[in-house]
Design a protein around this motif. Structure first.
Motif, PDB file in Angstrom:
ATOM      1  N   LEU A  47     -93.339 112.399 -44.583  1.00 45.49           N
ATOM      2  CA  LEU A  47     -94.599 111.987 -43.885  1.00 45.49           C
ATOM      3  C   LEU A  47     -94.552 112.066 -42.620  1.00 45.49           C
ATOM      4  CD1 LEU A  47     -95.518 109.167 -46.725  1.00 45.49           C
ATOM      5  CD2 LEU A  47     -96.463 111.361 -46.398  1.00 45.49           C
ATOM      6  N   PHE A  48     -93.351 111.654 -41.817  1.00 46.37           N
ATOM      7  CA  PHE A  48     -93.277 111.740 -40.376  1.00 46.37           C
ATOM      8  C   PHE A  48     -93.704 113.011 -40.009  1.00 46.37           C
ATOM      9  CE2 PHE A  48     -91.284 111.823 -36.357  1.00 46.37           C
ATOM     10  CZ  PHE A  48     -91.745 110.541 -35.802  1.00 46.37           C
ATOM     11  N   ALA A  49     -93.131 114.061 -40.563  1.00 44.58           N
ATOM     12  CA  ALA A  49     -93.288 115.490 -40.176  1.00 44.58           C
ATOM     13  C   ALA A  49     -94.826 115.837 -40.595  1.00 44.58           C
ATOM     14  CB  ALA A  49     -92.363 116.448 -41.107  1.00 44.58           C
ATOM     15  N   LEU A  50     -95.286 115.465 -41.776  1.00 49.18           N
ATOM     16  CA  LEU A  50     -96.679 115.952 -42.056  1.00 49.18           C
ATOM     17  C   LEU A  50     -97.755 115.175 -41.047  1.00 49.18           C
ATOM     18  CD1 LEU A  50     -98.435 117.259 -44.162  1.00 49.18           C
ATOM     19  CD2 LEU A  50     -98.506 115.190 -45.289  1.00 49.18           C
ATOM     20  N   ALA A  51     -97.304 113.886 -40.586  1.00 49.57           N
ATOM     21  CA  ALA A  51     -98.222 113.271 -39.638  1.00 49.57           C
ATOM     22  C   ALA A  51     -98.174 113.862 -38.457  1.00 49.57           C
ATOM     23  CB  ALA A  51     -97.662 111.679 -39.365  1.00 49.57           C
ATOM     24  N   ALA A  52     -97.132 114.464 -37.912  1.00 47.52           N
ATOM     25  CA  ALA A  52     -96.757 115.301 -36.704  1.00 47.52           C
ATOM     26  C   ALA A  52     -97.554 116.421 -36.676  1.00 47.52           C
ATOM     27  CB  ALA A  52     -95.386 115.418 -36.218  1.00 47.52           C
ATOM     28  N   TRP A  53     -97.422 117.190 -37.937  1.00 46.37           N
ATOM     29  CA  TRP A  53     -98.140 118.294 -38.218  1.00 46.37           C
ATOM     30  C   TRP A  53     -99.802 118.156 -37.666  1.00 46.37           C
ATOM     31  CZ3 TRP A  53    -100.896 120.738 -42.491  1.00 46.37           C
ATOM     32  CH2 TRP A  53    -100.798 122.022 -42.419  1.00 46.37           C
ATOM     33  N   VAL A  54    -100.280 117.269 -38.856  1.00 46.64           N
ATOM     34  CA  VAL A  54    -101.665 116.997 -38.661  1.00 46.64           C
ATOM     35  C   VAL A  54    -101.988 116.404 -37.113  1.00 46.64           C
ATOM     36  CG1 VAL A  54    -103.346 115.353 -39.546  1.00 46.64           C
ATOM     37  CG2 VAL A  54    -101.765 116.279 -40.959  1.00 46.64           C
ATOM     38  N   GLY A  55    -101.106 115.844 -36.531  1.00 52.29           N
ATOM     39  CA  GLY A  55    -101.472 115.334 -35.138  1.00 52.29           C
ATOM     40  C   GLY A  55    -101.457 116.587 -34.487  1.00 52.29           C
ATOM     41  N   GLN A  56    -100.809 117.635 -34.258  1.00 47.22           N
ATOM     42  CA  GLN A  56    -100.823 118.944 -33.504  1.00 47.22           C
ATOM     43  C   GLN A  56    -102.124 119.730 -34.044  1.00 47.22           C
ATOM     44  OE1 GLN A  56     -97.290 121.009 -34.380  1.00 47.22           O
ATOM     45  NE2 GLN A  56     -96.071 120.048 -32.609  1.00 47.22           N
ATOM     46  N   LEU A  57    -102.567 119.595 -35.110  1.00 45.27           N
ATOM     47  CA  LEU A  57    -103.635 120.302 -35.707  1.00 45.27           C
ATOM     48  C   LEU A  57    -104.998 119.611 -35.088  1.00 45.27           C
ATOM     49  CD1 LEU A  57    -103.102 121.228 -39.433  1.00 45.27           C
ATOM     50  CD2 LEU A  57    -103.224 122.866 -37.432  1.00 45.27           C
ATOM     51  N   ALA A  58    -105.006 118.141 -35.086  1.00 52.71           N
ATOM     52  CA  ALA A  58    -105.975 117.507 -34.732  1.00 52.71           C
ATOM     53  C   ALA A  58    -106.322 117.330 -33.100  1.00 52.71           C
ATOM     54  CB  ALA A  58    -106.134 116.109 -35.248  1.00 52.71           C
ATOM     55  N   GLY A  59    -105.096 118.005 -32.523  1.00 51.77           N
ATOM     56  CA  GLY A  59    -104.979 117.610 -31.093  1.00 51.77           C
ATOM     57  C   GLY A  59    -104.691 116.262 -30.422  1.00 51.77           C
ATOM     58  N   SER A  60    -104.150 115.228 -31.552  1.00 50.86           N
ATOM     59  CA  SER A  60    -103.789 114.120 -31.083  1.00 50.86           C
ATOM     60  C   SER A  60    -102.767 113.314 -32.041  1.00 50.86           C
ATOM     61  CB  SER A  60    -105.130 112.966 -31.102  1.00 50.86           C
ATOM     62  OG  SER A  60    -104.468 111.513 -30.776  1.00 50.86           O
ATOM     63  N   MET A  61    -101.652 112.999 -31.358  1.00 54.40           N
ATOM     64  CA  MET A  61    -100.562 112.513 -32.391  1.00 54.40           C
ATOM     65  C   MET A  61    -101.117 111.400 -32.945  1.00 54.40           C
ATOM     66  SD  MET A  61     -98.115 114.609 -32.667  1.00 54.40           S
ATOM     67  CE  MET A  61     -96.387 114.057 -32.732  1.00 54.40           C
ATOM     68  N   ALA A  62    -101.676 110.439 -32.323  1.00 52.28           N
ATOM     69  CA  ALA A  62    -102.157 109.111 -32.682  1.00 52.28           C
ATOM     70  C   ALA A  62    -103.097 109.496 -33.930  1.00 52.28           C
ATOM     71  CB  ALA A  62    -102.772 108.417 -31.682  1.00 52.28           C
ATOM     72  N   LEU A  63    -103.953 110.239 -34.072  1.00 56.40           N
ATOM     73  CA  LEU A  63    -105.021 110.676 -34.988  1.00 56.40           C
ATOM     74  C   LEU A  63    -104.288 111.136 -36.163  1.00 56.40           C
ATOM     75  CD1 LEU A  63    -107.896 110.739 -36.223  1.00 56.40           C
ATOM     76  CD2 LEU A  63    -107.675 113.186 -34.968  1.00 56.40           C
ATOM     77  N   GLY A  64    -103.102 112.030 -36.155  1.00 54.31           N
ATOM     78  CA  GLY A  64    -102.213 112.373 -37.099  1.00 54.31           C
ATOM     79  C   GLY A  64    -101.573 111.194 -37.871  1.00 54.31           C
ATOM     80  N   PHE A  65    -101.125 110.284 -37.252  1.00 59.93           N
ATOM     81  CA  PHE A  65    -100.450 109.038 -37.732  1.00 59.93           C
ATOM     82  C   PHE A  65    -101.404 108.381 -38.217  1.00 59.93           C
ATOM     83  CE2 PHE A  65     -96.847 110.492 -35.145  1.00 59.93           C
ATOM     84  CZ  PHE A  65     -95.735 110.581 -35.973  1.00 59.93           C
ATOM     85  N   LEU A  66    -102.496 108.113 -37.742  1.00 60.08           N
ATOM     86  CA  LEU A  66    -103.550 107.305 -38.216  1.00 60.08           C
ATOM     87  C   LEU A  66    -103.937 107.788 -39.508  1.00 60.08           C
ATOM     88  CD1 LEU A  66    -105.399 104.868 -37.982  1.00 60.08           C
ATOM     89  CD2 LEU A  66    -107.128 106.538 -37.092  1.00 60.08           C
ATOM     90  N   LEU A  67    -104.151 109.070 -39.740  1.00 59.42           N
ATOM     91  CA  LEU A  67    -104.683 109.741 -41.063  1.00 59.42           C
ATOM     92  C   LEU A  67    -103.735 109.633 -42.007  1.00 59.42           C
ATOM     93  CD1 LEU A  67    -106.448 113.047 -39.741  1.00 59.42           C
ATOM     94  CD2 LEU A  67    -107.570 110.989 -40.801  1.00 59.42           C
ATOM     95  N   MET A  68    -102.439 109.765 -41.866  1.00 53.45           N
ATOM     96  CA  MET A  68    -101.141 109.451 -42.865  1.00 53.45           C
ATOM     97  C   MET A  68    -101.240 108.225 -43.178  1.00 53.45           C
ATOM     98  SD  MET A  68    -100.340 112.444 -43.321  1.00 53.45           S
ATOM     99  CE  MET A  68     -99.159 111.896 -44.749  1.00 53.45           C
ATOM    100  N   GLY A  69    -101.382 107.199 -42.146  1.00 51.86           N
ATOM    101  CA  GLY A  69    -101.646 105.758 -42.543  1.00 51.86           C
ATOM    102  C   GLY A  69    -102.552 105.244 -43.707  1.00 51.86           C
ATOM    103  N   VAL A  70    -103.867 105.989 -43.259  1.00 46.52           N
ATOM    104  CA  VAL A  70    -104.822 105.992 -44.403  1.00 46.52           C
ATOM    105  C   VAL A  70    -104.535 106.400 -45.643  1.00 46.52           C
ATOM    106  CG1 VAL A  70    -107.270 106.588 -44.762  1.00 46.52           C
ATOM    107  CG2 VAL A  70    -106.623 105.852 -42.489  1.00 46.52           C
ATOM    108  N   VAL A  71    -103.998 107.704 -45.922  1.00 47.48           N
ATOM    109  CA  VAL A  71    -103.496 108.239 -47.139  1.00 47.48           C
ATOM    110  C   VAL A  71    -102.633 107.428 -47.518  1.00 47.48           C
ATOM    111  CG1 VAL A  71    -102.151 110.302 -47.894  1.00 47.48           C
ATOM    112  CG2 VAL A  71    -104.185 110.718 -46.287  1.00 47.48           C
ATOM    113  N   LEU A  72    -101.791 106.936 -46.930  1.00 51.07           N
ATOM    114  CA  LEU A  72    -100.550 106.012 -47.717  1.00 51.07           C
ATOM    115  C   LEU A  72    -101.359 104.909 -48.092  1.00 51.07           C
ATOM    116  CD1 LEU A  72     -97.644 106.377 -45.514  1.00 51.07           C
ATOM    117  CD2 LEU A  72     -97.681 107.263 -47.472  1.00 51.07           C
ATOM    118  N   LEU A  73    -102.270 104.258 -47.402  1.00 54.68           N
ATOM    119  CA  LEU A  73    -102.966 102.835 -47.898  1.00 54.68           C
ATOM    120  C   LEU A  73    -103.610 103.305 -49.226  1.00 54.68           C
ATOM    121  CD1 LEU A  73    -103.310  99.951 -47.121  1.00 54.68           C
ATOM    122  CD2 LEU A  73    -105.444 100.826 -45.830  1.00 54.68           C
TER     123      LEU A  73
END
Length: 124
Positions: free
Chosen positions: A62-88
């Motif tokens: 999940l950490f790697a997926l959050a970093a990858w989503v963050g790279q795609l979204a242009g913001s690491m914080a957004l990637g981790f936020l999205l992964m947090g929402v998915v986990l919730l």
């Protein structure tokens, strides 16, 4: 008088046999409970080890997926936020399905350990 002595001797032998039988039944019960506890504890230990290792693997994936989503979204914080929402959302789904996914299988395991063997022993 000879008949009374035979009668008391037979009663004494019967009492000794009954005591021996009860002792054997007590030992059998202790061994049976110990065997079932060993199975339960080994399942619990295996489940705990698998849960800890699975949590570690899941964390890194999940950490790697959050970093990858963050790279795609242009913001690491957004990637981790999205992964947090998915986990919730995933946690809420598991909580809502806890009875069929967790409680009922565990109850079936415990019942199968203690009930099925007794039914098999009662069958002719």
């Amino acid at each position: 008088m000879f008949g009374i002595e035979d009668y008391t001797e037979n009663l004494r032998k019967l009492w000794q046999e009954a005591k021996g039988y009860l002792e054997l039944q007590k030992e059998y019960l202790i061994q049976d409970v110990a065997e079932k506890l060993i199975v339960l504890l080994s399942v619990a230990a295996l489940g705990t080890v698998c849960l800890v290792l699975g949590a570690m693997v899941l964390f890194f994936l999940l950490f790697a997926l959050a970093a990858w989503v963050g790279q795609l979204a242009g913001s690491m914080a957004l990637g981790f936020l999205l992964m947090g929402v998915v986990l919730l959302l995933l946690m809420a789904m598991v909580y809502m399905k806890r009875k069929p996914w967790i409680i009922q299988p565990l109850a079936r395991l415990v019942i199968s350990l203690f009930i099925r063997e007794e039914e098999e022993e009662d069958a002719p």
